[in-house]
Design a protein around this motif. Structure first.
Motif, short mmCIF file in Angstrom:
data_model
loop_
_atom_site.label_atom_id
_atom_site.label_comp_id
_atom_site.label_asym_id
_atom_site.label_seq_id
_atom_site.Cartn_x
_atom_site.Cartn_y
_atom_site.Cartn_z
N SER A 134 -4.23 6.69 -1.64
CA SER A 134 -3.89 4.99 -1.58
C SER A 134 -4.32 4.14 -2.75
O SER A 134 -4.58 4.07 -3.17
CB SER A 134 -3.65 4.58 -0.19
OG SER A 134 -4.98 3.81 0.53
N VAL A 143 5.46 2.55 -11.97
CA VAL A 143 5.76 2.45 -10.43
C VAL A 143 6.95 0.62 -11.21
O VAL A 143 7.17 0.96 -12.23
CB VAL A 143 4.53 1.67 -9.96
CG1 VAL A 143 4.92 1.06 -9.16
CG2 VAL A 143 3.31 2.29 -9.42
N PHE A 172 7.68 6.52 -8.06
CA PHE A 172 6.31 6.02 -8.21
C PHE A 172 6.24 7.56 -9.02
O PHE A 172 6.39 8.27 -8.25
CB PHE A 172 6.01 5.72 -7.03
CG PHE A 172 4.23 5.98 -6.66
CD1 PHE A 172 3.67 4.72 -7.00
CD2 PHE A 172 3.33 7.09 -6.75
CE1 PHE A 172 2.33 5.43 -6.52
CE2 PHE A 172 2.35 7.16 -6.24
CZ PHE A 172 1.44 6.02 -6.97
N LEU A 180 9.75 -0.44 -3.56
CA LEU A 180 9.82 0.59 -4.36
C LEU A 180 10.81 1.55 -4.73
O LEU A 180 11.41 2.25 -4.07
CB LEU A 180 8.68 1.46 -3.63
CG LEU A 180 7.58 2.23 -4.30
CD1 LEU A 180 7.20 1.58 -6.10
CD2 LEU A 180 6.65 3.45 -3.84
N GLU A 210 0.55 -1.35 0.18
CA GLU A 210 -0.15 -0.21 0.19
C GLU A 210 0.58 1.57 -0.05
O GLU A 210 1.63 1.58 0.35
CB GLU A 210 -0.61 0.31 1.48
CG GLU A 210 -1.84 1.34 1.56
CD GLU A 210 -3.32 1.09 2.50
OE1 GLU A 210 -4.02 1.81 2.13
OE2 GLU A 210 -2.23 0.69 3.35
N HIS A 211 0.89 2.12 -1.30
CA HIS A 211 0.73 3.37 -0.66
C HIS A 211 0.35 4.68 -1.06
O HIS A 211 -0.39 4.62 -1.51
CB HIS A 211 2.28 3.64 -2.37
CG HIS A 211 2.82 4.51 -2.40
ND1 HIS A 211 4.22 4.39 -1.69
CD2 HIS A 211 2.66 5.61 -3.49
CE1 HIS A 211 4.68 6.04 -2.21
NE2 HIS A 211 3.98 6.21 -3.17
#
Length: 60
Positions: free
Chosen positions: A16, A43, A53, A50, A3-4
């Motif tokens: 998110s 992404v 983004f 990660l 979850e970002h």
């Protein structure tokens, strides 16, 4: 899944998205859950981390 949280480029609300770290690089379009405008996501993951983004507005 990962979850970002990020700020929508249209309404500036914090929202998110769920990202899949098993896909190393992807670009896709998804609507903001708050204002429903389309956002283009770029992404990139490396070794499950990660690395990139980007959430850009799509000029209409």
């Amino acid at each position: 899944m990962f979850e970002h949280f990020f700020q929508c480029p249209y309404c500036w609300e914090e929202i998110s998205v769920l990202l899949d770290p098993s896909v190393k690089r992807q670009t896709y379009i998804e609507d903001c859950e708050n204002c429903c405008n389309p956002i283009e996501f770029t992404v990139a993951f490396h070794d499950g981390e990660l690395m990139e983004f980007v959430a850009d507005s799509i000029e209409q």
